[in-house]
Write a protein that holds these residues in place. Sequence first.
Motif: not given
Length: 759
Positions: A75-104
């Motif tokens: 749930s938290f990873a969706f927020v960080t991935a959306s914002i950081l993805g806009t600025f192409l900041v690498p984000q490596i999660s160790y526990s957020a496993s939701n399938e939708l986060l794999s959509r490049k």
Amino acid sequence: MQAMRLAIEEINNSGSLLPNITLGYELYDTCSDSANLYGTLKILSQKTAPYIKMKNNFTDYEMKTIALVGPSSSSFAFVTASILGTFLVPQISYSASNELLSRKQIYPSYFRTIPSDKLQVEVILNLLQRFNWTWIAIVGSDDDYGRQGLQDLYSLATNNGICVAYQGLIPYSTDRTSVKNMIANIVQARVKLTVVFSVYFNARIFFEEVVNANVTDYVWIGSESWSTDSKIAGLPNIKSIGSILGVAVGQVSFPKLVDFEINYVKSVKATNSSCYGCNQMCQECQSFTLQNMSTPSQFAMSASFNVYSAVYAIASSLHELLDCKSGQCRNETVYPWQLLEYVKKVNFTLYNQSIYFDSNGDPATGYDIVMWSWSDVTPTFKVIGSYSKIAGRLQLNKDLKWYSKDNSVPESICSKECSKGERRVQTGSHSCCFDCITCPKMTFVNISDLYTCQPCGFHQWSPMKSDICYSRSIEYLSWTDPLSVVLLSIVTLLLILIAAISIIFLLNLNTPVVKSAGGKMCLLMLCALACSCCTVYCYFGRPGVVTCMVRQPVFSISFTICFSCIVVHAFQIVCIFKMATHMPKVYDMWVKRNGSDIFIVVSSLGQVLICVIWIVLKQPSPIEDYDTFPEQIILKCSETTSVGFVAQIVYIGLLSMLCFAFCYMGKDLPDNYNEAKCISFSLLVYFFSWIAFFTTYIIYQGKYIAAVNVAAILVSVMGILIGYFTPKFYVILFRPELNTTEHFQTAIQNYTKKQSAAD
């Protein structure tokens, strides 16, 4: 946290990975949405500015942080991935496993060191299929993790023939009413297996109520979030609920972390600062000692290793970006988007584990399969198998400890599988609930369609309750069949006998016996019988167009010629002894006009006409009989099923009746000329042979009906040979004294005297 600190200290102290570079870090507590958002925006702030300031053009935007490790929640990873993805900041999660986060296309800079829930769902499906659990319930936590997992598992299960009797979401609330209703619905659905795809705190609420509801002897499959949670395993009476299997992150031996934590606590005590390195809000930190530390479980070590490997992935990417192979890294500004390209290509080994990311940013690791054991006082999680992402195969131990009767695998099905050759008839809205109906003959049911008795192919057959069709065997009377050999031997003997009789009659053509039998007409009869015998050869082997068209007409015509000769002979004898005196003009006309020849020709032409009409209207041809025997294709000719065949036999029968009439008229003639007994015998044999054939045909129509037809022909020929020709053959060879003119004249004189005395 400690795993991350350990990794950074190792990297900073290493002289090979980032020689002249020192990594720094900031830790953020993502205990709420607002805290998570604050930490994300803080990452994007400028390096030199004390406040958050962002630019639209990020290619030369020097922000405070170049990469992020975390957060743990999807749930938290969706927020960080959306914002950081806009600025192409690498984000490596160790526990957020939701399938939708794999959509490049949505989260272009997101990576993780834990497998995607898509793989976890596949593992659970494999478990269900391995133990044939087709009637299940699915519950998930009421968050992004649980909702997405429940949705994916439901879709995948239903597409693979597994029925979901119930599905629901576990709320995180102090009000347990909805959870109790959920458990009641699961029990009412009569399922024996429930998949709990939930985060650990929702799962704990759920199992507390399961224990309170006294639900026993079930199978529970847990997701990786709670499947190795010691607090849930320590719930009172948890062992009564049945067998618990779970999906867990693969184990990694990580002894450095334990040593690092022990040394850390020692350093805290050495500084005599009760809260050194601890959050000032943590009151328990002041009383913390080494004795308070418990050795972390192997599964907790695996989760920490994911953090450890994430930090090393970033460091390895920096190593390549700054060209540190020479022993000195380039001293230049690094932008996140530059680092992103190297994170995608990272590939190294850490503690015998290959660390790299696929095109979706997911790792190559798989899962362990664990089973809860209460054999000891303290609950343990035993690894019973594994699932490899690369191989795509589930491996399980053979000996598993099931908490059920007789340690047997618990069943969770709506209806028992149908027996072989039975189709399903669905009894409700779920395809797993059905009755079984037996498939009739000539149909089958298999895995391609369990609800339909499919008809067999034209050249196939099947018994009742069959799951396959068999190829029909092609049957016909072959030349090598033992019965064929016997019949062919008889035909050969008959032809030899006919040839012998013909030769004897030809040599004794002018003797009284041959003349009284018909003279040259006997030779015509013998030729017709020989021709009848030759038609027998057309009944053996695979039927062909020529053999089917020729065999019956040739037999009928030749046998008609033979019977016509017998009729003429019987009529002439009656004329000589009776009609010549009472009807002299008719007799003279018969003799002068060659009445015998005309009758033979006309009667034979009648049979020929029947045969021609038969062939023209419905030509006999080879046919394949599929109806007589389901497992056989009988190759035969269509002649026996036609009117023309019956008409030929009836026509010969009429001639035989005419023979009977003339024989009866001449029953009181001299013994030398009295053919009534011989002809009657031959005709009776003919009648009985063909009656036997038609009777057999009504009862049996297999390949041996051709042999019965051959037998009828042979018996008919033998009847005439034995009844008509054999007595004369015997007289010629063994009683020559009876084959004299004087003997015959004496017989005629005696007959004349008797007639005169009678008058």
